[in-house]
Design a protein around this motif. Structure first.
Motif, short mmCIF file in Angstrom:
data_model
loop_
_atom_site.label_atom_id
_atom_site.label_comp_id
_atom_site.label_asym_id
_atom_site.label_seq_id
_atom_site.Cartn_x
_atom_site.Cartn_y
_atom_site.Cartn_z
N VAL A 72 0.84 -1.21 0.00
CA VAL A 72 0.00 0.00 0.00
C VAL A 72 0.87 1.25 0.00
CG1 VAL A 72 -1.63 1.33 1.39
CG2 VAL A 72 -2.04 -1.08 0.99
N VAL A 73 1.93 1.25 0.79
CA VAL A 73 2.84 2.40 0.79
C VAL A 73 3.46 2.59 -0.59
CG1 VAL A 73 5.03 3.24 1.71
CG2 VAL A 73 3.31 2.34 3.26
N CYS A 74 3.86 1.50 -1.22
CA CYS A 74 4.43 1.60 -2.57
C CYS A 74 3.41 2.13 -3.57
CB CYS A 74 4.97 0.25 -3.00
SG CYS A 74 6.42 -0.25 -2.07
N LEU A 75 2.16 1.69 -3.45
CA LEU A 75 1.13 2.21 -4.35
C LEU A 75 0.86 3.70 -4.11
CD1 LEU A 75 -1.43 -0.73 -4.42
CD2 LEU A 75 0.04 0.06 -6.28
N LEU A 76 0.91 4.12 -2.85
CA LEU A 76 0.73 5.54 -2.57
C LEU A 76 1.88 6.36 -3.15
CD1 LEU A 76 -0.59 5.46 1.10
CD2 LEU A 76 -1.84 6.07 -0.96
N ILE A 77 3.07 5.82 -3.12
CA ILE A 77 4.20 6.51 -3.75
C ILE A 77 4.00 6.59 -5.25
CG2 ILE A 77 6.67 6.33 -4.25
CD1 ILE A 77 7.00 5.14 -1.43
N VAL A 79 1.21 6.61 -7.03
CA VAL A 79 0.15 7.51 -7.50
C VAL A 79 0.22 8.87 -6.83
CG1 VAL A 79 -1.42 5.61 -8.04
CG2 VAL A 79 -1.51 6.66 -5.78
N GLY A 80 1.39 9.20 -6.31
CA GLY A 80 1.58 10.49 -5.63
C GLY A 80 1.41 11.66 -6.57
N ASP A 81 1.17 12.81 -6.01
CA ASP A 81 0.98 14.03 -6.78
C ASP A 81 2.34 14.69 -7.00
OD1 ASP A 81 -0.16 16.13 -8.08
OD2 ASP A 81 -0.78 17.18 -6.26
#
Length: 84
Positions: A72-77, A79-81
């Protein structure tokens, strides 16, 4: 400026992909080792098989949660803005 922004986004995507892969591999190896050790323990002491199996399932679930958190942390990175 635009080139640096694109390089930062590409580096973040590459790092996120590598991080998700490492989290999945680590979880697979950890659960495999736990399963092997539990089977060996149950073979050595069949009377304690229920307790060993319970502990094995709890630890395997905790490893899965840690791996899921890593992904999840990797996915948040990924799709980061990046509109700085």
């Amino acid at each position: 400026m635009l080139l640096m922004l694109l390089l930062d986004a590409g580096t973040a995507l590459m790092g996120a992909g590598i991080g998700a892969g490492i989290a999945a591999i680590g979880a697979g190896l950890g659960i495999g080792r736990i399963g092997g050790a539990a089977m060996e323990g149950m073979a050595r002491q069949p009377d304690a098989a229920g307790r060993i199996q319970t502990a094995m399932l709890i630890i395997a679930a905790l490893i899965e949660v840690i791996a899921l958190f890593g992904v999840v942390v990797c996915l948040l990175i990924a799709v980061g803005d990046y509109n700085l």
